[in-house]
Design an enzyme around this catalytic site. Structure first.
Site, PDB file in Angstrom:
ATOM      1  N   HIS A 205      -0.024  15.531 -10.636  1.00  7.20           N
ATOM      2  CA  HIS A 205      -0.279  14.280  -9.909  1.00  7.20           C
ATOM      3  C   HIS A 205       0.615  13.133 -10.356  1.00  7.20           C
ATOM      4  O   HIS A 205       0.626  12.079  -9.746  1.00  7.20           O
ATOM      5  CB  HIS A 205      -1.737  13.848 -10.053  1.00  7.20           C
ATOM      6  CG  HIS A 205      -2.026  13.239 -11.393  1.00  7.20           C
ATOM      7  ND1 HIS A 205      -2.224  13.990 -12.518  1.00  7.20           N
ATOM      8  CD2 HIS A 205      -2.116  11.956 -11.789  1.00  7.20           C
ATOM      9  CE1 HIS A 205      -2.427  13.199 -13.537  1.00  7.20           C
ATOM     10  NE2 HIS A 205      -2.366  11.945 -13.137  1.00  7.20           N
TER      11      HIS A 205
HETATM   12  C1  UD1 Z   1      -3.939   6.994 -11.354  1.00  8.59           C
HETATM   13  C2  UD1 Z   1      -3.411   6.497 -12.704  1.00  8.59           C
HETATM   14  C3  UD1 Z   1      -2.992   7.685 -13.549  1.00  8.59           C
HETATM   15  C4  UD1 Z   1      -4.107   8.688 -13.671  1.00  8.59           C
HETATM   16  C5  UD1 Z   1      -4.544   9.098 -12.261  1.00  8.59           C
HETATM   17  C6  UD1 Z   1      -5.662  10.085 -12.278  1.00  8.59           C
HETATM   18  C7  UD1 Z   1      -2.305   4.317 -12.683  1.00  8.59           C
HETATM   19  C8  UD1 Z   1      -1.003   3.635 -12.783  1.00  8.59           C
HETATM   20  N1  UD1 Z   1      -2.254   5.660 -12.560  1.00  8.59           N
HETATM   21  O1  UD1 Z   1      -2.857   7.604 -10.671  1.00  8.59           O
HETATM   22  O2  UD1 Z   1      -2.644   7.234 -14.834  1.00  8.59           O
HETATM   23  O3  UD1 Z   1      -3.650   9.805 -14.377  1.00  8.59           O
HETATM   24  O4  UD1 Z   1      -4.975   7.917 -11.581  1.00  8.59           O
HETATM   25  O5  UD1 Z   1      -5.948  10.513 -10.978  1.00  8.59           O
HETATM   26  O6  UD1 Z   1      -3.328   3.679 -12.748  1.00  8.59           O
HETATM   27  N2  UD1 Z   1      -5.867   8.144  -3.312  1.00  8.59           N
HETATM   28  C9  UD1 Z   1      -6.824   8.627  -2.473  1.00  8.59           C
HETATM   29  N3  UD1 Z   1      -8.134   8.523  -2.856  1.00  8.59           N
HETATM   30  C10 UD1 Z   1      -8.512   7.979  -4.018  1.00  8.59           C
HETATM   31  C11 UD1 Z   1      -7.529   7.487  -4.878  1.00  8.59           C
HETATM   32  C12 UD1 Z   1      -6.207   7.576  -4.519  1.00  8.59           C
HETATM   33  O7  UD1 Z   1      -6.533   9.138  -1.399  1.00  8.59           O
HETATM   34  O8  UD1 Z   1      -9.732   7.924  -4.302  1.00  8.59           O
HETATM   35  C13 UD1 Z   1      -4.437   8.287  -2.951  1.00  8.59           C
HETATM   36  C14 UD1 Z   1      -3.848   7.091  -2.278  1.00  8.59           C
HETATM   37  O9  UD1 Z   1      -2.949   7.525  -1.320  1.00  8.59           O
HETATM   38  C15 UD1 Z   1      -3.080   6.410  -3.396  1.00  8.59           C
HETATM   39  C16 UD1 Z   1      -2.636   7.588  -4.235  1.00  8.59           C
HETATM   40  O10 UD1 Z   1      -3.680   8.543  -4.116  1.00  8.59           O
HETATM   41  O11 UD1 Z   1      -2.036   5.639  -2.909  1.00  8.59           O
HETATM   42  C17 UD1 Z   1      -2.413   7.257  -5.675  1.00  8.59           C
HETATM   43  O12 UD1 Z   1      -3.568   6.614  -6.229  1.00  8.59           O
HETATM   44  P1  UD1 Z   1      -3.409   5.563  -7.441  1.00  8.59           P
HETATM   45  O13 UD1 Z   1      -4.737   5.133  -7.904  1.00  8.59           O
HETATM   46  O14 UD1 Z   1      -2.433   4.535  -7.036  1.00  8.59           O
HETATM   47  O15 UD1 Z   1      -2.696   6.385  -8.571  1.00  8.59           O
HETATM   48  P2  UD1 Z   1      -2.927   7.878  -9.104  1.00  8.59           P
HETATM   49  O16 UD1 Z   1      -1.744   8.678  -8.754  1.00  8.59           O
HETATM   50  O17 UD1 Z   1      -4.260   8.422  -8.729  1.00  8.59           O
END
Ligand code: UD1
Length: 369
Positions: A205
């Site tokens: 991820h």
């Molecule tokens: C975040 C953390 C990372 C952690 C990871 C665990 C930061 C900088 N990164 O990364 O350190 O290891 O969480 O999962 O804080 N999305 C969904 N549903 C959700 C959440 C996210 O669809 O409930 C999708 C969205 O398209 C979003 C993307 O996932 O843009 C990334 O989510 P984001 O919270 O920005 O970062 P993670 O990659 O999850």
């Protein structure tokens, strides 16, 4: 003593759970849970509250996904009035996600002491968003709770006074130990029709792995080989699913019969799945620690780790993202296990130690007036 405990993204929930229990056991501590809403899907958030029997958050800031700057700013904007209204004695943040730094920054500017759980970890790779979050959060914190000795050394080298640093063990492992028996009842192996030791688990991820189509394609080359000798279960993070779809690589993944894609799994199902795996391939931080405690070989698809003890003492090996290195690592795992031990203080009682330190710290402050 009133504490606000902040959580926001999936790996935070496992860290908050044992702290919530340890605080609840102490009448002198009142703990409020603030969920920033950084993660919001049922599978990324609510299922963890259910599996871990976490009380519903007292406040949900419902920030959702956005760019780093926009997400961090929105968390700050929405967290500030909560701190102003509640006037806590401390704001406790865990891990290294955007919610961690955003809330630490708000608290410290309102002169509320910040407590950082899982402090001191350093990959020394400033291209990782988490590394920036860790460095800044530690610089702002009044009390720093550390999982492994390297973390203490890192903080000392950054000039953090020793009196603020407490090596207490690992709250994520508190949660693992507290839920191992329950996870045994999970039917995930039956659901996926898998026999113990007959499969591997894969998670990806991190932006460095999944945001660059060339890198992701190279990793898939290696996985194409791995899945020929060992079926892999791949619970797909939403970021990864989005990128696989956007880049057209999902079609390639679907052509690999041994690579089984699933939705993100709940905590208990994932713990059971890992515990019976022949090997785990991952770019996650927490999974390196969990496999070390479970004694399951872990191949980390990264060039560095902020958790060196999982290599020195545990089952972890860094293989990077080069396809040949991944395959060599996989073959080494199949050839035989390395001896491994569970690090000191990863005993299921880190949260109680943290509660002890906090209670003493608060009593000393109160005595000083
Ligand atoms: C975040 C953390 C990372 C952690 C990871 C665990 C930061 C900088 N990164 O990364 O350190 O290891 O969480 O999962 O804080 N999305 C969904 N549903 C959700 C959440 C996210 O669809 O409930 C999708 C969205 O398209 C979003 C993307 O996932 O843009 C990334 O989510 P984001 O919270 O920005 O970062 P993670 O990659 O999850």
């Amino acid at each position: 003593m009133k504490i606000i405990s902040v959580c926001g993204a999936r790996p935070n929930f496992m860290k908050i759970a044992p702290l919530t229990r340890a605080f609840a056991a102490r009448p002198e501590i009142r703990n409020l849970i603030v969920h920033t809403g950084q993660h919001y899907d049922e599978a990324m958030s609510k299922s963890f509250f259910d599996d871990l029997h976490l009380p519903r958050p007292d406040v949900n800031l419902e920030v959702g996904s956005a760019s780093h700057a926009a997400q961090t700013a929105l968390i700050m904007q929405r967290f500030e009035p909560v701190v102003l209204e509640q006037r806590p004695d401390a704001v406790l943040v865990v891990g290294d996600v955007n919610s961690t730094i955003a809330c630490a920054l708000v608290a410290v500017k309102l002169l509320v002491p910040v407590v950082h759980v899982e402090a001191g970890l350093r990959s020394f790779d400033r291209t990782m968003p988490e590394e920036i979050n860790r460095l800044l959060t530690d610089a702002l914190s009044e009390l720093l709770f550390v999982t492994e000795p390297a973390g203490v050394r890192n903080l000392e080298q950054e000039g953090i006074p020793a009196a603020k640093i407490h090596l207490v063990g690992n709250v994520m492992i508190d949660t693992l130990r507290a839920h191992q028996a329950l996870a045994e009842q999970s039917r995930i192996l039956e659901t996926l029709r898998l026999a113990p030791q007959s499969y591997g688990v894969l998670t990806l991820h991190r932006p460095a792995t999944v945001d660059h189509p060339d890198v992701l394609a190279g990793v898939l080359d290696a996985l194409a080989e791995v899945q020929r000798s060992l079926p892999l279960v791949f619970p797909v993070h939403p970021r990864t699913r989005g990128n696989l779809e956007r880049t057209g690589l999902l079609a390639r993944v679907r052509q690999m019969p041994g690579l089984r894609l699933t939705e993100p799994l709940g905590y208990l199902d994932f713990l059971k799945l890992m515990s019976r795996a022949r090997v785990v391939l991952t770019d996650s931080g927490g999974i390196q620690e969990e496999t070390t405690v479970l004694g399951v070989p872990c191949l980390t698809l990264r060039e560095n780790t902020e958790r060196p003890i999982t290599i020195e003492q545990g089952t972890n090996e860094l293989v990077g993202m080069d396809p040949q290195n991944i395959l060599d690592g996989f073959r080494r795992v199949l050839a035989g296990r390395r001896p491994a031990r569970v690090p000191d203080l990863w005993d299921g009682h880190a949260a109680e130690r943290i509660a002890d330190v906090l209670a003493r710290w608060h009593a000393a402050r109160a005595a000083r007036g």
